[in-house]
Write a protein that holds these residues in place. Structure first.
Motif, PDB file in Angstrom:
ATOM      1  N   GLY A 240     -47.886  -7.644  28.023  1.00  0.00           N
ATOM      2  CA  GLY A 240     -48.120  -6.205  27.999  1.00  0.00           C
ATOM      3  C   GLY A 240     -47.060  -5.463  27.204  1.00  0.00           C
ATOM      4  N   ARG A 241     -45.830  -6.009  27.136  1.00  0.00           N
ATOM      5  CA  ARG A 241     -44.765  -5.359  26.382  1.00  0.00           C
ATOM      6  C   ARG A 241     -44.771  -5.750  24.908  1.00  0.00           C
ATOM      7  NH1 ARG A 241     -41.597  -7.028  30.866  1.00  0.00           N
ATOM      8  NH2 ARG A 241     -40.675  -8.674  29.553  1.00  0.00           N
ATOM      9  N   GLU A 242     -44.982  -7.030  24.624  1.00  0.00           N
ATOM     10  CA  GLU A 242     -44.765  -7.534  23.262  1.00  0.00           C
ATOM     11  C   GLU A 242     -46.046  -7.916  22.517  1.00  0.00           C
ATOM     12  OE1 GLU A 242     -42.051 -10.759  23.481  1.00  0.00           O
ATOM     13  OE2 GLU A 242     -40.505  -9.612  24.544  1.00  0.00           O
ATOM     14  N   ARG A 243     -47.117  -8.219  23.238  1.00  0.00           N
ATOM     15  CA  ARG A 243     -48.370  -8.673  22.614  1.00  0.00           C
ATOM     16  C   ARG A 243     -48.117  -9.856  21.673  1.00  0.00           C
ATOM     17  NH1 ARG A 243     -53.044  -6.684  25.093  1.00  0.00           N
ATOM     18  NH2 ARG A 243     -52.371  -4.776  26.151  1.00  0.00           N
ATOM     19  N   ASP A 244     -47.296 -10.785  22.146  1.00  0.00           N
ATOM     20  CA  ASP A 244     -46.958 -11.965  21.361  1.00  0.00           C
ATOM     21  C   ASP A 244     -48.137 -12.946  21.397  1.00  0.00           C
ATOM     22  OD1 ASP A 244     -45.968 -14.271  20.228  1.00  0.00           O
ATOM     23  OD2 ASP A 244     -44.053 -14.212  21.293  1.00  0.00           O
ATOM     24  N   PRO A 245     -48.716 -13.294  20.244  1.00  0.00           N
ATOM     25  CA  PRO A 245     -49.864 -14.212  20.260  1.00  0.00           C
ATOM     26  C   PRO A 245     -49.510 -15.603  20.789  1.00  0.00           C
ATOM     27  CG  PRO A 245     -49.125 -13.787  18.013  1.00  0.00           C
ATOM     28  CD  PRO A 245     -48.395 -12.818  18.884  1.00  0.00           C
ATOM     29  N   GLN A 246     -48.254 -16.035  20.626  1.00  0.00           N
ATOM     30  CA  GLN A 246     -47.863 -17.341  21.146  1.00  0.00           C
ATOM     31  C   GLN A 246     -47.864 -17.343  22.669  1.00  0.00           C
ATOM     32  OE1 GLN A 246     -47.389 -20.186  19.414  1.00  0.00           O
ATOM     33  NE2 GLN A 246     -47.293 -21.140  21.441  1.00  0.00           N
ATOM     34  N   VAL A 247     -47.419 -16.254  23.263  1.00  0.00           N
ATOM     35  CA  VAL A 247     -47.444 -16.123  24.724  1.00  0.00           C
ATOM     36  C   VAL A 247     -48.882 -16.181  25.226  1.00  0.00           C
ATOM     37  CG1 VAL A 247     -46.958 -14.566  26.654  1.00  0.00           C
ATOM     38  CG2 VAL A 247     -45.295 -14.832  24.814  1.00  0.00           C
ATOM     39  N   ARG A 248     -49.772 -15.506  24.529  1.00  0.00           N
ATOM     40  CA  ARG A 248     -51.183 -15.539  24.921  1.00  0.00           C
ATOM     41  C   ARG A 248     -51.764 -16.942  24.794  1.00  0.00           C
ATOM     42  NH1 ARG A 248     -55.865 -11.442  23.885  1.00  0.00           N
ATOM     43  NH2 ARG A 248     -57.689 -12.768  24.135  1.00  0.00           N
ATOM     44  N   ALA A 249     -51.439 -17.626  23.696  1.00  0.00           N
ATOM     45  CA  ALA A 249     -51.952 -18.980  23.502  1.00  0.00           C
ATOM     46  C   ALA A 249     -51.450 -19.918  24.587  1.00  0.00           C
ATOM     47  CB  ALA A 249     -51.542 -19.493  22.119  1.00  0.00           C
ATOM     48  N   ASP A 250     -50.170 -19.782  24.979  1.00  0.00           N
ATOM     49  CA  ASP A 250     -49.633 -20.618  26.054  1.00  0.00           C
ATOM     50  C   ASP A 250     -50.364 -20.364  27.370  1.00  0.00           C
ATOM     51  OD1 ASP A 250     -47.821 -21.761  24.354  1.00  0.00           O
ATOM     52  OD2 ASP A 250     -46.162 -20.437  24.916  1.00  0.00           O
ATOM     53  N   TYR A 251     -50.656 -19.096  27.652  1.00  0.00           N
ATOM     54  CA  TYR A 251     -51.348 -18.767  28.902  1.00  0.00           C
ATOM     55  C   TYR A 251     -52.777 -19.282  28.889  1.00  0.00           C
ATOM     56  CZ  TYR A 251     -53.334 -16.092  32.746  1.00  0.00           C
ATOM     57  OH  TYR A 251     -53.984 -15.735  33.905  1.00  0.00           O
ATOM     58  N   GLU A 252     -53.449 -19.171  27.761  1.00  0.00           N
ATOM     59  CA  GLU A 252     -54.825 -19.674  27.682  1.00  0.00           C
ATOM     60  C   GLU A 252     -54.861 -21.189  27.837  1.00  0.00           C
ATOM     61  OE1 GLU A 252     -56.233 -18.088  24.003  1.00  0.00           O
ATOM     62  OE2 GLU A 252     -57.072 -16.292  24.964  1.00  0.00           O
ATOM     63  N   ARG A 253     -53.830 -21.882  27.309  1.00  0.00           N
ATOM     64  CA  ARG A 253     -53.766 -23.340  27.510  1.00  0.00           C
ATOM     65  C   ARG A 253     -53.528 -23.667  28.977  1.00  0.00           C
ATOM     66  NH1 ARG A 253     -51.065 -23.465  22.456  1.00  0.00           N
ATOM     67  NH2 ARG A 253     -49.029 -23.427  23.500  1.00  0.00           N
ATOM     68  N   LEU A 254     -52.731 -22.825  29.640  1.00  0.00           N
ATOM     69  CA  LEU A 254     -52.519 -23.036  31.081  1.00  0.00           C
ATOM     70  C   LEU A 254     -53.840 -22.928  31.835  1.00  0.00           C
ATOM     71  CD1 LEU A 254     -50.891 -23.209  33.736  1.00  0.00           C
ATOM     72  CD2 LEU A 254     -50.557 -20.730  33.564  1.00  0.00           C
TER      73      LEU A 254
END
Length: 292
Positions: A240-254
């Protein structure tokens, strides 16, 4: 940099055997809700009395407004009662609703029509007749609430209570995850999480159908979902703060790893149930063969 969630209890670290189960759609097991149509109409009827309360004679204000309040509350209770009954019907093991909402709604409907009749100078007897008939028609139209706990044959109350508590805790973790992701206002993430929730609920239903499976699934309903909830809360704050696509990809893999693991555990439980049934059938056949 965000780290991928893991640990000694992570499903991703468990060895999985056999091919993965078929993909689970978030629309599986979904049915059209009955909390519409007739129940929605009930929300419009009270406003007829609200109109009379403000535009009618002053002496009719109190009974007319009381009719509006009672009928509007009855409509809301009816809708909530239908939703509670649908949740009750959807689960093989379920507690009866703590509050009989539809029964209370029938009583309030009768009280509202009684007050409405008094506002219209219908007389006490006529108003009471309207109220009684209206309450009975409401009960006949929507039915009473479930009044008994749903427990499968051969399952004692203690086992069903354990399963109900475990499933309720697991559902609370899913709710917390859904609320955290909803703050991001990202429909794609909402759908991805809902797909995982559908897979997880497949395991819930399997345990409810056979409470003996709770021991084998407890870690999934507790530790894994608690870890997923904590990871989701951290992800929602960071993304929510950074909108980092890598963070999103890690969460989707989780979510993908969790979904695969939950589907695999459900498949194993079903296979164990089938193996147990085959064994009982074979034993019964042997006994019948010796007796004939």
């Amino acid at each position: 940099m965000a780290e991928r969630y893991g640990g000694r209890f992570s499903p991703a670290n468990a060895r999985r055997e056999g091919p993965p189960g078929p993909p689970v759609s978030r629309w599986d097991r979904k049915r059209r809700s009955r909390a519409g149509g007739r129940s929605n109409i009930l929300f419009f009827l009270p406003f007829l009395f609200l109109w009379d309360a403000f535009l009618g004679p002053a002496q009719d204000f109190v009974p007319a407004f009381a009719a509006f309040a009672a009928l509007f509350l009855a409509a809301w209770l009816t809708r909530q009662g239908i939703l509670a009954e649908e949740a009750y019907d959807a689960r093989p093991v379920a507690k009866r609703p703590a509050i009989p909402r539809k029964i209370f709604a029938s009583v309030l409907t009768g009280a509202g029509l009684l007050a409405g009749g008094l506002a219209g100078d219908a007389g006490l007897l006529v108003a009471a007749a309207w109220g009684g008939i209206g309450g009975l028609l409401h009960l006949a139209a929507f039915g009473p609430d479930p009044l008994t706990d749903k427990i499968p044959d051969g399952v004692d109350g203690f086992q069903s209570d354990r399963v109900s508590r475990a499933v309720a805790e697991a559902e609370s973790h899913l709710t917390a995850m859904r609320e955290a992701v909803a703050r991001l206002r990202d429909p794609s993430l909402d759908r991805r999480l809902e797909t995982f929730a559908t897979t997880a609920r497949g395991l819930f239903r399997s345990v409810e159908a056979d409470p003996g499976d709770l021991t084998a699934a407890r870690r999934y309903l507790g530790v894994y979902l608690m870890g997923a909830r904590d990871a989701t809360l951290k992800f929602a704050d960071l993304y929510g703060r950074e909108r980092d696509p890598q963070v999103r990809a890690d969460y989707e893999r989780l979510l993908e790893d969790l979904g695969t693991s939950f589907a695999d555990r459900t498949r194993r439980l079903l296979q164990n149930d089938r193996a147990g049934l085959d064994l009982e059938i074979e034993v019964l056949r042997d006994r019948l063969g010796r007796e004939t």
